[in-house]
Scaffold this active site. Sequence first.
Site, PDB file in Angstrom:
ATOM      1  N   LYS A 149      15.134 -12.858   1.052  1.00 35.51           N
ATOM      2  CA  LYS A 149      14.815 -11.747   1.881  1.00 35.51           C
ATOM      3  C   LYS A 149      14.137 -12.790   3.012  1.00 35.51           C
ATOM      4  CE  LYS A 149      14.113  -7.814  -0.988  1.00 35.51           C
ATOM      5  NZ  LYS A 149      13.268  -6.496  -1.404  1.00 35.51           N
ATOM      6  N   ASP A 168      11.641  -4.715   5.546  1.00 34.09           N
ATOM      7  CA  ASP A 168      11.124  -5.555   4.664  1.00 34.09           C
ATOM      8  C   ASP A 168      10.149  -6.683   5.131  1.00 34.09           C
ATOM      9  OD1 ASP A 168      11.766  -4.180   2.050  1.00 34.09           O
ATOM     10  OD2 ASP A 168      13.469  -5.425   1.837  1.00 34.09           O
ATOM     11  N   ILE A 252      13.614 -14.973  -4.307  1.00 38.65           N
ATOM     12  CA  ILE A 252      13.065 -14.213  -5.402  1.00 38.65           C
ATOM     13  C   ILE A 252      13.968 -14.339  -6.457  1.00 38.65           C
ATOM     14  CG2 ILE A 252      12.696 -11.771  -5.939  1.00 38.65           C
ATOM     15  CD1 ILE A 252      12.473 -11.516  -2.770  1.00 38.65           C
ATOM     16  N   ASP A 314       6.475   2.775  -0.835  1.00 39.02           N
ATOM     17  CA  ASP A 314       7.888   3.080  -0.700  1.00 39.02           C
ATOM     18  C   ASP A 314       8.274   3.037  -2.104  1.00 39.02           C
ATOM     19  OD1 ASP A 314      10.119   3.310   0.569  1.00 39.02           O
ATOM     20  OD2 ASP A 314      10.767   1.454   0.399  1.00 39.02           O
TER      21      ASP A 314
HETATM   22  N1  LIG Z   1      14.600  -9.751  -8.058  1.00 40.08           N
HETATM   23  C1  LIG Z   1      15.528  -8.881  -8.780  1.00 40.08           C
HETATM   24  N2  LIG Z   1      15.836  -9.028 -10.048  1.00 40.08           N
HETATM   25  C2  LIG Z   1      16.658  -7.988 -10.344  1.00 40.08           C
HETATM   26  N3  LIG Z   1      17.309  -7.186  -9.726  1.00 40.08           N
HETATM   27  C3  LIG Z   1      17.067  -7.016  -8.490  1.00 40.08           C
HETATM   28  C4  LIG Z   1      15.906  -7.877  -7.874  1.00 40.08           C
HETATM   29  N4  LIG Z   1      15.880  -7.505  -6.459  1.00 40.08           N
HETATM   30  C5  LIG Z   1      16.676  -6.475  -6.442  1.00 40.08           C
HETATM   31  N5  LIG Z   1      17.314  -5.963  -7.543  1.00 40.08           N
HETATM   32  C6  LIG Z   1      18.205  -5.082  -7.548  1.00 40.08           C
HETATM   33  O1  LIG Z   1      18.968  -4.763  -6.425  1.00 40.08           O
HETATM   34  C7  LIG Z   1      18.619  -3.246  -6.198  1.00 40.08           C
HETATM   35  C8  LIG Z   1      18.021  -3.420  -4.631  1.00 40.08           C
HETATM   36  O2  LIG Z   1      17.027  -4.106  -4.392  1.00 40.08           O
HETATM   37  P1  LIG Z   1      15.685  -3.616  -3.533  1.00 40.08           P
HETATM   38  O3  LIG Z   1      15.264  -2.382  -3.986  1.00 40.08           O
HETATM   39  O4  LIG Z   1      15.090  -4.935  -3.366  1.00 40.08           O
HETATM   40  O5  LIG Z   1      16.415  -3.236  -2.205  1.00 40.08           O
HETATM   41  P2  LIG Z   1      16.124  -2.538  -0.834  1.00 40.08           P
HETATM   42  O6  LIG Z   1      17.009  -2.908   0.097  1.00 40.08           O
HETATM   43  O7  LIG Z   1      14.815  -2.655  -0.420  1.00 40.08           O
HETATM   44  O8  LIG Z   1      16.692  -0.940  -1.449  1.00 40.08           O
HETATM   45  P3  LIG Z   1      15.734   0.263  -1.042  1.00 40.08           P
HETATM   46  O9  LIG Z   1      16.044   0.312   0.329  1.00 40.08           O
HETATM   47  O10 LIG Z   1      16.304   1.201  -1.921  1.00 40.08           O
HETATM   48  O11 LIG Z   1      14.250   0.203  -1.201  1.00 40.08           O
HETATM   49  C9  LIG Z   1      17.328  -3.007  -6.985  1.00 40.08           C
HETATM   50  O12 LIG Z   1      17.264  -1.737  -7.234  1.00 40.08           O
HETATM   51  C10 LIG Z   1      17.609  -3.922  -8.694  1.00 40.08           C
HETATM   52  O13 LIG Z   1      18.466  -2.992  -9.207  1.00 40.08           O
HETATM   53 MN   LIG Z   2      13.129  -1.326  -0.395  1.00 35.14          MN
END
Ligand SMILES: Nc1ncnc2c1ncn2[C@@H]1O[C@H](COP(=O)(O)OP(=O)(O)OP(=O)(O)O)[C@@H](O)[C@H]1O
Ligand SMILES: [Mn+2]
Length: 420
Positions: A149, A168, A252, A314
């Site tokens: 990220k 983020d 991560i 969030d």
């Molecule tokens: N470190 C991780 N290990 C395993 N799966 C992950 C990991 N990070 C993300 N994921 C998977 O990918 C999905 C999306 O990741 P994340 O929630 O970080 O994204 P986001 O872009 O912030 O989404 P949102 O806008 O819905 O919050 C998670 O719901 C999870 O299923």
């Molecule tokens: Mn998110």
Amino acid sequence: MTNKRVLYVAGILLSFVALALVGNVYLLSRLNDEPAIKVSSVRALENLIRHRVRSLKPSYLNRNPRFFMYRNRLLRNYKPAPYENASVIWDIVNWWPAENEIYPMYDSSMGQLLSTLSKEPITRAQNSPRGTQLKLVLKLANQQKVIFKPQWYGRDEVIDGPVYGGKDRHNAEIYAFYLAAVLNMRWTPIAVGRKLDLKEIYQKADQELKNTMLVQETSNGTEYCVYGKCHYCTEDEPVCADENNLIEGAIIYLIPGTLSRHRSPWQRTYKDGVRAAWEDDMNYCIPLKDKIDTTRLLDLIDASIFDFLIQNGDRHHYETRGGGLILIDNGKAFGNPNKDFFDVLAPLYQCCILRKTTWDRLLVFSGGTLTDLIDRMTKNDELYPIINKKHKQAVERRLLIVYSVVEYCLDTYGEKILKS
Ligand SMILES: Nc1ncnc2c1ncn2[C@@H]1O[C@H](COP(=O)(O)OP(=O)(O)OP(=O)(O)O)[C@@H](O)[C@H]1O
Ligand SMILES: [Mn+2]
């Protein structure tokens, strides 16, 4: 009226009074079983808690002598250590996750793992197809995949607006990992800070990622940017590397295994002026206690404390692994150090229950030791300091609020709020 009759009537009256009294006591005890929150609004409770913070007992404000024992062990465990063969480390690490615990309390491979995350060469790069925010999937030299990220904000930038505002924060992911480790909520992905060479990433990128990168000639040389592929990703909003082609971000760990996604009972509506039921109903938790099993509820309450400390509002969905909650996606934290979003703590103050182990652990890190320790644990991270002084002070301020809320619950309902 004869004396006898007077006695008779008085007797009946007394029986009624006695019955009424017993009834009331019974009713009161019923109410005690069902802890109806006696404060009628979040605002009123927040005022009450703010008042309580000012008269907290010294034990909450001073260092707890028990802290020193934890400090030494934690510092030793999370100190990056040299490694020879990353594959050997990862073979161990990928056996760690057991249900929702992603890594053990203490393990000599942790320090080496942190080093591999920050040093292993990157061999391939792709866009991550998941989620709404820009992320990359990187392959390390030992074949292990990790998430990246990128940085969007400087450390001192303040994000105004709703608690879920902005993009983020990569540093929040890193801080969240260490905070969870200290609080023994080992349910977060392991995360470290790293500066990547975006030119090198471009060379290792697959065609799809290359298509979402910008390579531009400027007066200072070639500039590399990426906007990626995600719900909010657009070409007009890329992140760019500095003049040395470096870009900061969080690496991560990808949690292996099957994860299930659930809607949070305390989900926000994400619409201006539209409030969710939990925002106005202080008794929201009473029916919930019959619908969700207690372990899950206690997980959500632990998570609310964790989220309140880092200012993550969030957690619209949460994920579980083997039945237990995991704390993935901690990037929407540390937006504004001048604010506390009290309602993130709603699961705690509306349910007024808490794991005893969580409470004991929180008590160990009083008196400023929580942020001091995390600061020392992250000293060797490439992106140290992970958060600025104002955010550290905010974490400490919020910890006192958590203490006060639990004290309020203890005063109102007694020790039975602490669950084993
Ligand atoms: N470190 C991780 N290990 C395993 N799966 C992950 C990991 N990070 C993300 N994921 C998977 O990918 C999905 C999306 O990741 P994340 O929630 O970080 O994204 P986001 O872009 O912030 O989404 P949102 O806008 O819905 O919050 C998670 O719901 C999870 O299923
Ligand atoms: Mn998110």
